[in-house]
Design an enzyme around this catalytic site. Structure first.
Site, PDB file in Angstrom:
ATOM      1  N   LYS A  46      -8.959  -0.652  10.671  1.00  0.00           N
ATOM      2  CA  LYS A  46     -10.158   0.121  11.040  1.00  0.00           C
ATOM      3  C   LYS A  46     -11.298  -0.204  10.067  1.00  0.00           C
ATOM      4  O   LYS A  46     -11.058  -0.777   8.985  1.00  0.00           O
ATOM      5  CB  LYS A  46      -9.826   1.622  10.988  1.00  0.00           C
ATOM      6  N   TYR A 271     -36.171   1.578 -12.351  1.00  0.00           N
ATOM      7  CA  TYR A 271     -36.788   2.803 -11.803  1.00  0.00           C
ATOM      8  C   TYR A 271     -36.489   3.996 -12.707  1.00  0.00           C
ATOM      9  O   TYR A 271     -35.352   4.170 -13.171  1.00  0.00           O
ATOM     10  CB  TYR A 271     -36.206   3.119 -10.419  1.00  0.00           C
TER      11      TYR A 271
HETATM   12  C1  PLP Z   1      -6.637   5.156   7.476  1.00  0.00           C
HETATM   13  C2  PLP Z   1      -5.326   5.621   7.952  1.00  0.00           C
HETATM   14  C3  PLP Z   1      -4.144   4.986   7.538  1.00  0.00           C
HETATM   15  C4  PLP Z   1      -4.122   3.940   6.440  1.00  0.00           C
HETATM   16  O1  PLP Z   1      -4.165   4.607   5.212  1.00  0.00           O
HETATM   17  P1  PLP Z   1      -4.127   3.807   3.803  1.00  0.00           P
HETATM   18  O2  PLP Z   1      -4.153   4.885   2.793  1.00  0.00           O
HETATM   19  O3  PLP Z   1      -5.373   2.982   3.782  1.00  0.00           O
HETATM   20  O4  PLP Z   1      -2.903   2.989   3.799  1.00  0.00           O
HETATM   21  C5  PLP Z   1      -2.960   5.369   8.136  1.00  0.00           C
HETATM   22  N1  PLP Z   1      -2.923   6.354   9.061  1.00  0.00           N
HETATM   23  C6  PLP Z   1      -4.037   7.013   9.453  1.00  0.00           C
HETATM   24  C7  PLP Z   1      -3.934   8.090  10.464  1.00  0.00           C
HETATM   25  C8  PLP Z   1      -5.269   6.685   8.911  1.00  0.00           C
HETATM   26  O5  PLP Z   1      -6.360   7.345   9.278  1.00  0.00           O
END
Ligand code: PLP
Length: 385
Positions: A46, A271
């Protein structure tokens, strides 16, 4: 992921991001070896594979044998399907957007159904169109983010028709504190999940279980069930903060020096004039800023290195630029075009995050679109960057 961002050449870019696909596939193998025999090791890709590029990474992992991919959004799933072809499982964690069940089906995506509304909508779609597509049912076990509550789940199970037409592949839940192994919530969630899975299997004997993210894998085999969903650890983030990181670093981010100057104690930097120079101080301004994901909260604290010399951010991070105090670096290393290592073997995303009061996940997913990106192939002989 999209064609809106054509590749940027290293000459044209202000910074270069090198992603080692061989290290990512090796991380996947390391996780797979930790899993209970028979447990499927998937890959969460994702958010453009945590900012590192879902198409390249998913293709490399599929080549290494990964068969199950997880995305958050329907749109991510549609794009990923184009890259991976028909065979791999693609599971959409946020499920079918209302009214778009047909899209989910058309692209062969497996929706995670987390609410009574999503379940009803999918059942209606499946019975109207006589469709059989696997789904994943999510129960909440203590995260209180997504998933059926105990009451909703029990209500569904007690209704003889309620899961009809859903073809459940698996029951899913998500751990809230897996990166803190001693946290009592881990055991509590495991127990709630195991109970739910047991009663679910009375109705669906073949249903699989999926609970663990990266850190969950390190809690032990009882947390593994049938499908593991690692994301962060694939990308080199430490699944066990406080312990030695068992994962290989995968990203090298280097920004170019635009200008070097020598200043004295009458000068301030950047800045808001928040950094006071000292006599003879050397400063290097580089072509990276908060628009590139170098967080503004790293102002006056962020670290990097130049030819192995540790350096610190001086002043406020600008949108496209920032300045380092390079007084300790020999002049021979200080020339325009020289590369400052922002992420490297020496400073991982977790390390940089610690200076910004955040986590490595946020550093990676904030990486901008202006880098020249280079992918070291998965079949390259060396694993190091
Ligand atoms: C993002 C996510 C993962 C992966 O988690 P990590 O900590 O990056 O391994 C797994 N399951 C769900 C439901 C998630 O939202």
């Amino acid at each position: 992921m999209s064609a809106l961002h054509p590749p940027i050449s290293a000459d044209h870019a202000g910074a270069i991001l090198t992603i080692n696909l061989a290290a990512i596939t090796e991380n996947w193998r390391i996780l797979k070896r930790k899993l209970r025999p028979g447990c499927d090791c998937g890959a969460v890709v994702k958010a453009d594979a945590y900012g590192l590029g879902a198409p390249n990474i998913a293709a490399a992992l599929a080549g290494a044998g990964c068969k199950t991919f997880y995305v958050a959004h329907l749109g991510e799933g549609v794009e990923l399907r184009k890259v991976l072809g028909r065979a791999p499982r693609i599971i959409v964690l946020h499920g079918a957007n209302p009214g778009l069940e047909g899209e989910v089906f058309k692209h062969g995506l497996i929706p995670v159904l987390s609410t009574p509304h999503q379940i009803t909508a999918w059942r209606t779609f499946a019975s109207n169109t006589d469709v059989l597509q696997e789904t994943v049912i999510q129960v909440d076990t203590g995260m209180n983010r997504l998933g059926l509550s105990d009451k909703e789940f029990t209500g569904h199970l007690n209704d003889p028709d309620c899961f009809e037409g859903l073809t459940p592949l698996a029951l899913m839940s998500h751990l809230a504190s897996a990166n803190t192994p001693k946290h009592p919530l881990n055991k509590a969630q495991l127990e709630r999940f195991s109970r739910a899975l047991r009663v679910f299997r009375v109705k669906f004997p073949d249903a699989k279980g999926t609970l663990s993210n990266s850190s969950g894998i390190f809690l032990g085999e009882t947390w593994h069930h049938d499908y593991a969903r690692p994301g962060a650890a694939l990308y080199g983030l430490n699944p066990q903060p406080g312990n030695k990181n068992p994962m290989l670093p995968v990203a090298l981010l280097q920004a170019k020096i635009l200008q070097v100057r020598r200043v004295d104690s009458t000068e301030t930097v950047g800045y808001g004039a928040t950094f006071q120079a000292t006599d003879g101080m050397k400063l290097a301004t580089v072509s990276i800023g908060y628009a590139d994901g170098f967080l503004r909260s790293l102002s006056n604290t962020g670290a990097a290195s130049l030819d192995g010399f540790p350096i610190r951010v001086a002043g406020i991070v600008s949108m496209d630029l920032l300045t380092f105090d390079v007084s300790n670096v020999p002049d021979s290393s200080l020339r325009p075009g020289a590369m400052i290592d922002i992420l490297s073997q020496e400073q991982t995303a977790d390390d940089l995050a610690s200076h910004a009061d955040t986590i490595g996940y946020e550093i990676l997913t904030s990486l901008g679109q202006r880098y020249a990106r280079r992918y070291l192939p998965a079949n390259a002989p060396g694993l190091s960057l």
